[in-house]
Write an enzyme that holds these catalytic residues in place. Structure first.
Site, PDB file in Angstrom:
ATOM      1  N   LYS A  22       0.826  -1.213   0.000  1.00 50.48           N
ATOM      2  CA  LYS A  22       0.000   0.000   0.000  1.00 50.48           C
ATOM      3  C   LYS A  22       0.862   1.265   0.000  1.00 50.48           C
ATOM      4  O   LYS A  22       0.633   2.181  -0.799  1.00 50.48           O
ATOM      5  CB  LYS A  22      -0.899   0.011   1.246  1.00 50.48           C
ATOM      6  CG  LYS A  22      -1.543   1.363   1.517  1.00 50.48           C
ATOM      7  CD  LYS A  22      -2.445   1.346   2.722  1.00 50.48           C
ATOM      8  CE  LYS A  22      -1.757   1.474   4.058  1.00 50.48           C
ATOM      9  NZ  LYS A  22      -1.390   2.842   4.460  1.00 50.48           N
ATOM     10  N   ASN A  23       1.854   1.299   0.911  1.00 49.30           N
ATOM     11  CA  ASN A  23       2.606   2.542   1.066  1.00 49.30           C
ATOM     12  C   ASN A  23       3.594   2.782  -0.070  1.00 49.30           C
ATOM     13  O   ASN A  23       4.196   3.847  -0.156  1.00 49.30           O
ATOM     14  CB  ASN A  23       3.302   2.578   2.429  1.00 49.30           C
ATOM     15  CG  ASN A  23       2.281   2.704   3.556  1.00 49.30           C
ATOM     16  OD1 ASN A  23       1.115   3.012   3.308  1.00 49.30           O
ATOM     17  ND2 ASN A  23       2.708   2.457   4.779  1.00 49.30           N
ATOM     18  N   CYS A 118      -5.116  12.171  13.632  1.00 43.20           N
ATOM     19  CA  CYS A 118      -5.742  10.915  13.249  1.00 43.20           C
ATOM     20  C   CYS A 118      -5.607   9.976  14.432  1.00 43.20           C
ATOM     21  O   CYS A 118      -4.975  10.309  15.427  1.00 43.20           O
ATOM     22  CB  CYS A 118      -5.099  10.332  12.001  1.00 43.20           C
ATOM     23  SG  CYS A 118      -3.486   9.636  12.298  1.00 43.20           S
ATOM     24  N   ARG A 123       0.401  13.781  13.762  1.00 49.75           N
ATOM     25  CA  ARG A 123       0.926  13.678  12.396  1.00 49.75           C
ATOM     26  C   ARG A 123       0.842  14.952  11.563  1.00 49.75           C
ATOM     27  O   ARG A 123       0.121  15.025  10.578  1.00 49.75           O
ATOM     28  CB  ARG A 123       0.232  12.541  11.660  1.00 49.75           C
ATOM     29  CG  ARG A 123       0.474  11.202  12.284  1.00 49.75           C
ATOM     30  CD  ARG A 123      -0.288  10.109  11.603  1.00 49.75           C
ATOM     31  NE  ARG A 123       0.347   9.629  10.412  1.00 49.75           N
ATOM     32  CZ  ARG A 123      -0.179   8.697   9.627  1.00 49.75           C
ATOM     33  NH1 ARG A 123      -1.350   8.186   9.912  1.00 49.75           N
ATOM     34  NH2 ARG A 123       0.451   8.290   8.561  1.00 49.75           N
ATOM     35  N   ASP A 286       4.719  -0.042  11.591  1.00 52.88           N
ATOM     36  CA  ASP A 286       3.581  -0.735  10.972  1.00 52.88           C
ATOM     37  C   ASP A 286       3.543  -2.228  11.308  1.00 52.88           C
ATOM     38  O   ASP A 286       2.617  -2.924  10.895  1.00 52.88           O
ATOM     39  CB  ASP A 286       3.605  -0.535   9.445  1.00 52.88           C
ATOM     40  CG  ASP A 286       3.296   0.898   9.042  1.00 52.88           C
ATOM     41  OD1 ASP A 286       2.904   1.692   9.924  1.00 52.88           O
ATOM     42  OD2 ASP A 286       3.455   1.235   7.854  1.00 52.88           O
ATOM     43  N   ARG A 378      -8.474  -0.974   4.199  1.00 51.56           N
ATOM     44  CA  ARG A 378      -7.652   0.116   3.662  1.00 51.56           C
ATOM     45  C   ARG A 378      -6.288  -0.405   3.227  1.00 51.56           C
ATOM     46  O   ARG A 378      -5.678   0.162   2.325  1.00 51.56           O
ATOM     47  CB  ARG A 378      -7.434   1.189   4.746  1.00 51.56           C
ATOM     48  CG  ARG A 378      -8.707   1.893   5.133  1.00 51.56           C
ATOM     49  CD  ARG A 378      -8.397   3.019   6.076  1.00 51.56           C
ATOM     50  NE  ARG A 378      -7.397   3.915   5.484  1.00 51.56           N
ATOM     51  CZ  ARG A 378      -6.829   4.913   6.127  1.00 51.56           C
ATOM     52  NH1 ARG A 378      -7.138   5.147   7.368  1.00 51.56           N
ATOM     53  NH2 ARG A 378      -5.953   5.685   5.525  1.00 51.56           N
TER      54      ARG A 378
HETATM   55  N1  EPU Z   1       6.066  14.251  11.306  1.00 49.92           N
HETATM   56  C1  EPU Z   1       6.064  15.586  11.645  1.00 49.92           C
HETATM   57  N2  EPU Z   1       5.983  16.525  10.640  1.00 49.92           N
HETATM   58  C2  EPU Z   1       5.894  16.176   9.335  1.00 49.92           C
HETATM   59  C3  EPU Z   1       5.880  14.812   8.977  1.00 49.92           C
HETATM   60  C4  EPU Z   1       5.975  13.854  10.002  1.00 49.92           C
HETATM   61  O1  EPU Z   1       6.133  15.936  12.812  1.00 49.92           O
HETATM   62  O2  EPU Z   1       5.821  17.084   8.484  1.00 49.92           O
HETATM   63  C5  EPU Z   1       6.184  13.206  12.359  1.00 49.92           C
HETATM   64  C6  EPU Z   1       4.929  12.360  12.463  1.00 49.92           C
HETATM   65  O3  EPU Z   1       3.949  12.944  13.287  1.00 49.92           O
HETATM   66  C7  EPU Z   1       5.490  11.057  13.021  1.00 49.92           C
HETATM   67  C8  EPU Z   1       6.896  10.977  12.405  1.00 49.92           C
HETATM   68  O4  EPU Z   1       7.205  12.299  11.981  1.00 49.92           O
HETATM   69  O5  EPU Z   1       5.617  11.133  14.424  1.00 49.92           O
HETATM   70  C9  EPU Z   1       7.042  10.040  11.224  1.00 49.92           C
HETATM   71  O6  EPU Z   1       5.924  10.187  10.338  1.00 49.92           O
HETATM   72  P1  EPU Z   1       6.007   9.972   8.770  1.00 49.92           P
HETATM   73  O7  EPU Z   1       5.791  11.286   8.097  1.00 49.92           O
HETATM   74  O8  EPU Z   1       7.207   9.185   8.416  1.00 49.92           O
HETATM   75  O9  EPU Z   1       4.720   9.094   8.492  1.00 49.92           O
HETATM   76  P2  EPU Z   1       3.802   9.212   7.223  1.00 49.92           P
HETATM   77  O10 EPU Z   1       4.635   9.531   6.038  1.00 49.92           O
HETATM   78  O11 EPU Z   1       2.643  10.079   7.519  1.00 49.92           O
HETATM   79  C10 EPU Z   1       4.050   6.695   6.461  1.00 49.92           C
HETATM   80  C11 EPU Z   1       3.124   5.556   6.216  1.00 49.92           C
HETATM   81  C12 EPU Z   1       2.607   5.043   7.555  1.00 49.92           C
HETATM   82  C13 EPU Z   1       3.806   4.588   8.394  1.00 49.92           C
HETATM   83  C14 EPU Z   1       4.782   5.759   8.561  1.00 49.92           C
HETATM   84  C15 EPU Z   1       6.049   5.377   9.300  1.00 49.92           C
HETATM   85  C16 EPU Z   1       2.245   6.052   4.021  1.00 49.92           C
HETATM   86  C17 EPU Z   1       1.102   6.417   3.149  1.00 49.92           C
HETATM   87  N3  EPU Z   1       2.039   6.004   5.344  1.00 49.92           N
HETATM   88  O12 EPU Z   1       3.273   7.707   7.107  1.00 49.92           O
HETATM   89  O13 EPU Z   1       1.763   3.936   7.286  1.00 49.92           O
HETATM   90  O14 EPU Z   1       3.370   4.156   9.668  1.00 49.92           O
HETATM   91  O15 EPU Z   1       5.148   6.266   7.255  1.00 49.92           O
HETATM   92  O16 EPU Z   1       6.707   4.334   8.657  1.00 49.92           O
HETATM   93  O17 EPU Z   1       3.324   5.771   3.510  1.00 49.92           O
HETATM   94  C18 EPU Z   1       0.134   2.316   7.796  1.00 49.92           C
HETATM   95  O18 EPU Z   1       0.339   1.852   6.662  1.00 49.92           O
HETATM   96  O19 EPU Z   1      -0.546   1.717   8.666  1.00 49.92           O
HETATM   97  C19 EPU Z   1       0.702   3.629   8.114  1.00 49.92           C
HETATM   98  C20 EPU Z   1       0.250   4.381   9.109  1.00 49.92           C
END
Ligand code: EPU
Length: 399
Positions: A22-23, A118, A123, A286, A378
């Site tokens: 998915k990701n 969320c 996030r 994850d 999802r």
């Molecule tokens: N963060 C910030 N500011 C930002 C971006 C992130 O503070 O601008 C923080 C987040 O709040 C979090 C940390 O940085 O504490 C890491 O978050 P990240 O941005 O890496 O997560 P994401 O990109 O929103 C993706 C996956 C998630 C997975 C995470 C970590 C996708 C679509 N989603 O989320 O997938 O848990 O990386 O590996 O790629 C899932 O599939 O169940 C899922 C939640």
């Protein structure tokens, strides 16, 4: 609303096919906004989030066609182009924000509803916006939306505060069409970031360093449509799962890499293991909820620390209702192993929590009903069919 009903105790043997991740699929589909022509993606998992992303691209004017695991995405005529991702979609899928970088880079403007908090944590997307600003974009917040504008983005050096996965993907896509060189430091190293880089390279982008913590992108003037297959996680690529395999082995599970897949054998006795979730190549957040079920069955006490999301223990109260002995203190869960899990009615609260409750149901005595199964849909393609094929007593019940 559907539910999943599991009768615990069945022995599982056989082969489980692994679907496209998915990701990996979501950013690839967003990347289809960049090229001048149509792109085709293969091995796309059939998931609710993928349908949401396809719907979003459709709302932006793109033509999305295809069936099952193959999707073709073609750019719109100028008159049909829209540059806004509305709240109705973003609130159901935060990854909608992935259209922002491509829209600004290719069309000079993008407007995306702010995702808000969320279930698994706050996030924010400040790092995405910080990067776009560094590339010369003007960022305005109004009425719950973020509006990003730039005639032509310029290359910049961006040091991320944390290796955010979608943030890195968004900025890599934006930089692909910027003027000049962008360097993303403290970049995410997840396999899906590299898969996106490979797709962008095939489109004509100039990218190096993906898979490391510094990615360099030389902007180009135009990108072209491609054919790309979504990366297979697991099965064919054990190197993406090093941290998980190491912990499984530490728990006493036998894991062997074989041609095209992994062979996993339970040896009966499970040892307690401690886990700290970290950005790739550390142990993935994850997989934390699913691993906790293993810890419930282990001999001894496991300490599980969630360092990525502040609220990702929502499966714990449900596991406790099934007989698990788990205590939470902030980001740490103490799991006393050796519990006998009993089937119960449980509520799925997010995607990975749902998977962990199904695993708990498989080893519990009696029947487990997992409600709110839309979370599962999802991100897990036909999980009940895959598990039934290897001997699980599991079915989906329409309510
Ligand atoms: N963060 C910030 N500011 C930002 C971006 C992130 O503070 O601008 C923080 C987040 O709040 C979090 C940390 O940085 O504490 C890491 O978050 P990240 O941005 O890496 O997560 P994401 O990109 O929103 C993706 C996956 C998630 C997975 C995470 C970590 C996708 C679509 N989603 O989320 O997938 O848990 O990386 O590996 O790629 C899932 O599939 O169940 C899922 C939640």
């Amino acid at each position: 609303m559907d539910k999943i009903v599991v009768e615990g105790g069945a022995r599982l043997t056989g082969v489980i096919p692994i679907s496209g991740a998915k990701n990996a699929a979501l950013p690839l589909l967003a990347a289809a906004l960049l090229p001048t022509g149509a792109s085709t993606f293969k091995n796309v998992p059939q998931l609710a989030d993928v349908r949401t992303m396809a719907k979003l691209l459709g709302m932006l004017g793109w033509q999305v066609e295809g069936e099952r695991t193959e999707l073709t995405i073609a750019p719109p005529a100028k008159s049909r182009l829209k540059l806004e991702a509305p709240y109705e979609l973003v609130k159901t899928m935060r990854a909608s924000v992935l259209v922002l970088g491509p829209l600004v880079a290719r069309y000079g403007r993008g407007r995306v509803s702010l995702p808000g908090g969320c279930a698994i944590g706050a996030r924010p997307i400040d790092q995405h916006l910080k990067g776009l600003q560094a590339m010369g974009a003007k960022v305005t917040l109004d009425h719950g939306y973020v509006d990003v504008e730039a005639k032509r983005l310029r290359g910049a050096t961006i040091v991320l505060d944390m290796p955010t996965v979608t943030g890195c993907e968004n900025l890599m896509m934006a930089a692909a069409l910027a003027k000049g060189r962008t360097v993303i430091e403290n970049a995410a190293r997840e396999p899906e970031v590299s898969d996106l880089a490979r797709c962008l390279l095939a489109m004509g982008a100039k990218i190096s360093g993906h898979g490391t913590d510094a990615i360099t992108i030389e902007g180009v003037d135009a990108l072209f449509g491609v054919e790309h297959a979504v990366v297979l996680l697991g099965g064919a690529r054990p190197e993406h799962l090093d941290a998980v395999i190491a912990k499984l082995r530490a728990a006493g599970v036998q894991v062997a890499a074989e041609a095209g897949g992994l062979r996993v054998r339970g040896s009966g006795e499970i040892a307690a293991v401690d886990i700290v979730t970290q950005p790739h190549p550390g142990f993935p957040t994850d997989m934390q909820a699913q691993f906790m079920v293993l810890a419930c069955l282990a001999r001894g006490q496991s300490v599980i620390k969630e360092m990525i999301f502040e609220n990702r223990f929502m499966h714990v109260p449900e596991l406790v209702r099934m007989g698990a002995d788990i205590q939470i203190d902030g980001r740490v869960a103490m799991v006393r192993g050796g519990a006998r899990l009993n089937g119960a009615q449980v509520m799925a609260t997010d995607l990975r929590a749902s998977a962990s409750l199904i695993l708990a149901g498989l080893v519990a005595s009696g029947r487990t009903d997992v409600l709110r199964v839309y979370h599962l849909d999802r991100g897990y393609e036909a999980i009940e069919k895959k598990l039934r094929a290897v001997g699980a007593k599991i079915k989906r019940v329409k309510q």
